[in-house]
Design an enzyme around this catalytic site. Structure first.
Site, PDB file in Angstrom:
ATOM      1  N   LYS A  28       0.488  -1.221   0.004  1.00  0.00           N
ATOM      2  CA  LYS A  28      -0.243   0.028  -0.071  1.00  0.00           C
ATOM      3  C   LYS A  28       0.734   1.746  -0.015  1.00  0.00           C
ATOM      4  CE  LYS A  28      -1.643  -1.578   4.044  1.00  0.00           C
ATOM      5  NZ  LYS A  28      -2.054  -2.466   3.927  1.00  0.00           N
TER       6      LYS A  28
ATOM      7  N   ARG B 246     -10.570   0.294   8.157  1.00  0.00           N
ATOM      8  CA  ARG B 246      -9.530  -0.874   8.336  1.00  0.00           C
ATOM      9  C   ARG B 246     -10.950  -1.526   8.656  1.00  0.00           C
ATOM     10  NH1 ARG B 246      -3.650   0.721   8.167  1.00  0.00           N
ATOM     11  NH2 ARG B 246      -2.179  -1.689   8.563  1.00  0.00           N
TER      12      ARG B 246
ATOM     13  N   ARG C 153      11.864  -5.323   5.863  1.00  0.00           N
ATOM     14  CA  ARG C 153      11.580  -3.922   5.765  1.00  0.00           C
ATOM     15  C   ARG C 153      11.934  -4.127   7.415  1.00  0.00           C
ATOM     16  NH1 ARG C 153       5.912  -0.759   5.257  1.00  0.00           N
ATOM     17  NH2 ARG C 153       5.252  -2.414   6.919  1.00  0.00           N
TER      18      ARG C 153
ATOM     19  N   ARG D 148      11.702  -0.260  12.444  1.00  0.00           N
ATOM     20  CA  ARG D 148      10.150  -0.368  12.720  1.00  0.00           C
ATOM     21  C   ARG D 148       9.841  -1.316  14.088  1.00  0.00           C
ATOM     22  NH1 ARG D 148       5.477   0.559   8.338  1.00  0.00           N
ATOM     23  NH2 ARG D 148       4.215  -0.179   9.689  1.00  0.00           N
TER      24      ARG D 148
ATOM     25  N   ARG E 185      -0.818  -9.327  13.458  1.00  0.00           N
ATOM     26  CA  ARG E 185      -1.165  -7.963  12.824  1.00  0.00           C
ATOM     27  C   ARG E 185      -2.093  -8.603  11.022  1.00  0.00           C
ATOM     28  NH1 ARG E 185       4.222  -5.198  10.497  1.00  0.00           N
ATOM     29  NH2 ARG E 185       2.666  -3.803   9.209  1.00  0.00           N
TER      30      ARG E 185
HETATM   31  P1  B4P Z   1       3.780  -1.813   1.517  1.00  0.00           P
HETATM   32  O1  B4P Z   1       3.240  -2.839   1.760  1.00  0.00           O
HETATM   33  O2  B4P Z   1       3.971  -0.633   1.323  1.00  0.00           O
HETATM   34  O3  B4P Z   1       3.323  -1.190   3.310  1.00  0.00           O
HETATM   35  P2  B4P Z   1       2.119  -1.144   3.924  1.00  0.00           P
HETATM   36  O4  B4P Z   1       1.216  -2.256   3.792  1.00  0.00           O
HETATM   37  O5  B4P Z   1       1.884   0.001   3.798  1.00  0.00           O
HETATM   38  O6  B4P Z   1       2.864  -1.755   5.241  1.00  0.00           O
HETATM   39  P3  B4P Z   1       1.056  -1.173   6.715  1.00  0.00           P
HETATM   40  O7  B4P Z   1       0.035  -2.349   6.610  1.00  0.00           O
HETATM   41  O8  B4P Z   1       1.863  -2.481   7.542  1.00  0.00           O
HETATM   42  O9  B4P Z   1       1.091  -0.230   7.577  1.00  0.00           O
HETATM   43  P4  B4P Z   1       0.294   0.648   8.451  1.00  0.00           P
HETATM   44  O10 B4P Z   1       1.581   2.220   8.162  1.00  0.00           O
HETATM   45  O11 B4P Z   1      -0.708   0.994   7.462  1.00  0.00           O
HETATM   46  O12 B4P Z   1       5.690  -2.272   2.341  1.00  0.00           O
HETATM   47  C1  B4P Z   1       6.132  -3.393   3.173  1.00  0.00           C
HETATM   48  C2  B4P Z   1       7.370  -3.672   2.304  1.00  0.00           C
HETATM   49  O13 B4P Z   1       7.025  -4.447   1.281  1.00  0.00           O
HETATM   50  C3  B4P Z   1       8.455  -2.759   2.055  1.00  0.00           C
HETATM   51  O14 B4P Z   1       9.180  -3.326   2.797  1.00  0.00           O
HETATM   52  C4  B4P Z   1       8.148  -2.933   0.615  1.00  0.00           C
HETATM   53  O15 B4P Z   1       9.314  -2.577   0.226  1.00  0.00           O
HETATM   54  C5  B4P Z   1       7.945  -4.494  -0.103  1.00  0.00           C
HETATM   55  N1  B4P Z   1       7.331  -4.761  -1.066  1.00  0.00           N
HETATM   56  C6  B4P Z   1       6.435  -3.571  -1.374  1.00  0.00           C
HETATM   57  N2  B4P Z   1       5.570  -4.004  -2.734  1.00  0.00           N
HETATM   58  C7  B4P Z   1       6.464  -5.210  -3.496  1.00  0.00           C
HETATM   59  C8  B4P Z   1       6.720  -5.862  -4.284  1.00  0.00           C
HETATM   60  N3  B4P Z   1       5.887  -5.550  -5.452  1.00  0.00           N
HETATM   61  N4  B4P Z   1       7.372  -7.390  -4.299  1.00  0.00           N
HETATM   62  C9  B4P Z   1       7.836  -7.758  -3.223  1.00  0.00           C
HETATM   63  N5  B4P Z   1       8.089  -6.583  -2.164  1.00  0.00           N
HETATM   64  C10 B4P Z   1       7.603  -5.156  -2.309  1.00  0.00           C
HETATM   65  O16 B4P Z   1       0.047  -0.003   9.288  1.00  0.00           O
HETATM   66  C11 B4P Z   1       0.769   0.799  10.471  1.00  0.00           C
HETATM   67  C12 B4P Z   1      -0.207  -0.257  12.138  1.00  0.00           C
HETATM   68  O17 B4P Z   1      -0.872   1.697  11.803  1.00  0.00           O
HETATM   69  C13 B4P Z   1      -0.951  -1.487  11.686  1.00  0.00           C
HETATM   70  O18 B4P Z   1      -1.106  -2.388  12.281  1.00  0.00           O
HETATM   71  C14 B4P Z   1      -1.836  -0.122  12.984  1.00  0.00           C
HETATM   72  O19 B4P Z   1      -1.741  -1.014  14.220  1.00  0.00           O
HETATM   73  C15 B4P Z   1      -2.081   0.956  13.315  1.00  0.00           C
HETATM   74  N6  B4P Z   1      -3.096   1.257  12.585  1.00  0.00           N
HETATM   75  C16 B4P Z   1      -2.813   2.112  11.110  1.00  0.00           C
HETATM   76  N7  B4P Z   1      -3.952   2.565   9.992  1.00  0.00           N
HETATM   77  C17 B4P Z   1      -5.011   1.860  11.027  1.00  0.00           C
HETATM   78  C18 B4P Z   1      -6.116   2.678  11.008  1.00  0.00           C
HETATM   79  N8  B4P Z   1      -7.442   3.216  10.046  1.00  0.00           N
HETATM   80  N9  B4P Z   1      -6.947   1.763  11.685  1.00  0.00           N
HETATM   81  C19 B4P Z   1      -6.163   0.722  12.815  1.00  0.00           C
HETATM   82  N10 B4P Z   1      -5.011   1.326  13.192  1.00  0.00           N
HETATM   83  C20 B4P Z   1      -4.406   1.465  11.797  1.00  0.00           C
END
Ligand code: B4P
Length: 197
Positions: free
Chosen positions: A17, A92, A131, A137, A149
């Site tokens: 994302k 979410r 990551r 993190r 998660r």
């Molecule tokens: P991404 O996949 O880009 O990470 P994300 O989905 O944005 O992460 P996440 O869901 O953990 O985080 P959020 O901050 O929303 O990247 C992951 C890795 O994969 C990277 O290293 C990237 O380089 C790699 N990658 C990407 N694409 C790739 C591909 N095609 N091939 C190979 N590798 C690839 O949430 C964090 C926490 O915040 C949650 O657990 C929760 O506690 C809280 N939170 C956030 N929003 C909330 C909400 N709305 N409600 C309640 N709690 C919330």
């Protein structure tokens, strides 16, 4: 009034994302609203909200709906002239999705499309642990926290696909493959959806 392009970028933790949002905002000149980034900002600033959020995030749990809904409302009002928004990691829960629909309707707009990235659990674990090594993190370090998660996602977040399917806004995208190929598929889905509404 010019129609806004409002995208929900959806998927389990580690689905891509954040990665894809960075490319989509550049292409479509949208405002990026990542609740994860906002919460990490609060943690880094040592605010009361940040301290509370850290306790939950470090267990792999979601932060309360009221907290994240309030954060999004502020950002919408601070960017009232934007061409549109990418909601990354929000909503979410069904309560968050209902609140978002209301916030947007009150401002004369709505969600254009929900892009749901699908990635298997094994690949998610590999990506997040890798990551974690680079970024430090805290929620990406421990396989048990990552499993929590993924469980939170399956229990509380995945049902949102039905919520958007019922509105005919769900587009499911394979999130495994090269970042550029996935980006091109996302762009095609955006373009088909923006002409359809
Ligand atoms: P991404 O996949 O880009 O990470 P994300 O989905 O944005 O992460 P996440 O869901 O953990 O985080 P959020 O901050 O929303 O990247 C992951 C890795 O994969 C990277 O290293 C990237 O380089 C790699 N990658 C990407 N694409 C790739 C591909 N095609 N091939 C190979 N590798 C690839 O949430 C964090 C926490 O915040 C949650 O657990 C929760 O506690 C809280 N939170 C956030 N929003 C909330 C909400 N709305 N409600 C309640 N709690 C919330």
């Amino acid at each position: 009034m010019e129609k806004k392009l409002n995208i929900v970028l959806f998927g389990p933790p580690g689905a891509g994302k954040g990665t894809q949002s960075a490319m989509l905002i550049e292409k479509y000149k949208l405002i990026h609203l990542s609740t994860g980034d906002i919460l990490r900002g609060e943690i880094a600033a040592g605010t009361t909200l940040g301290l509370e959020a850290k306790g939950l995030i470090d267990k792999g749990l979601l932060v309360p709906d009221t907290v994240v809904i309030g954060m999004i409302e502020n950002k919408l009002d601070n960017n009232a002239d934007a061409k549109g928004f990418i909601f990354d990691g929000f909503p979410r829960t069904v309560a968050q999705a209902r609140a978002l629909d209301k916030l947007l309707a009150d401002r004369g707009t709505g969600i254009t499309v929900m892009l749901a990235l699908e990635v298997d659990d094994e690949e998610l674990m590999t990506r997040l642990l890798s990551r974690g090594k680079m970024s430090g993190r805290s929620d990406d370090q421990d396989p048990t926290i990552i499993e929590n998660r993924i469980k939170e996602y399956n229990n509380k977040t995945a049902p949102l696909k039905d919520y958007y399917r019922e509105q005919n806004k769900l587009r499911v995208i394979n999130g495994v493959g090269s970042i550029d190929d996935i980006f091109n598929t996302l762009c095609s889905a955006v373009e088909r959806s923006s002409v359809a509404v």
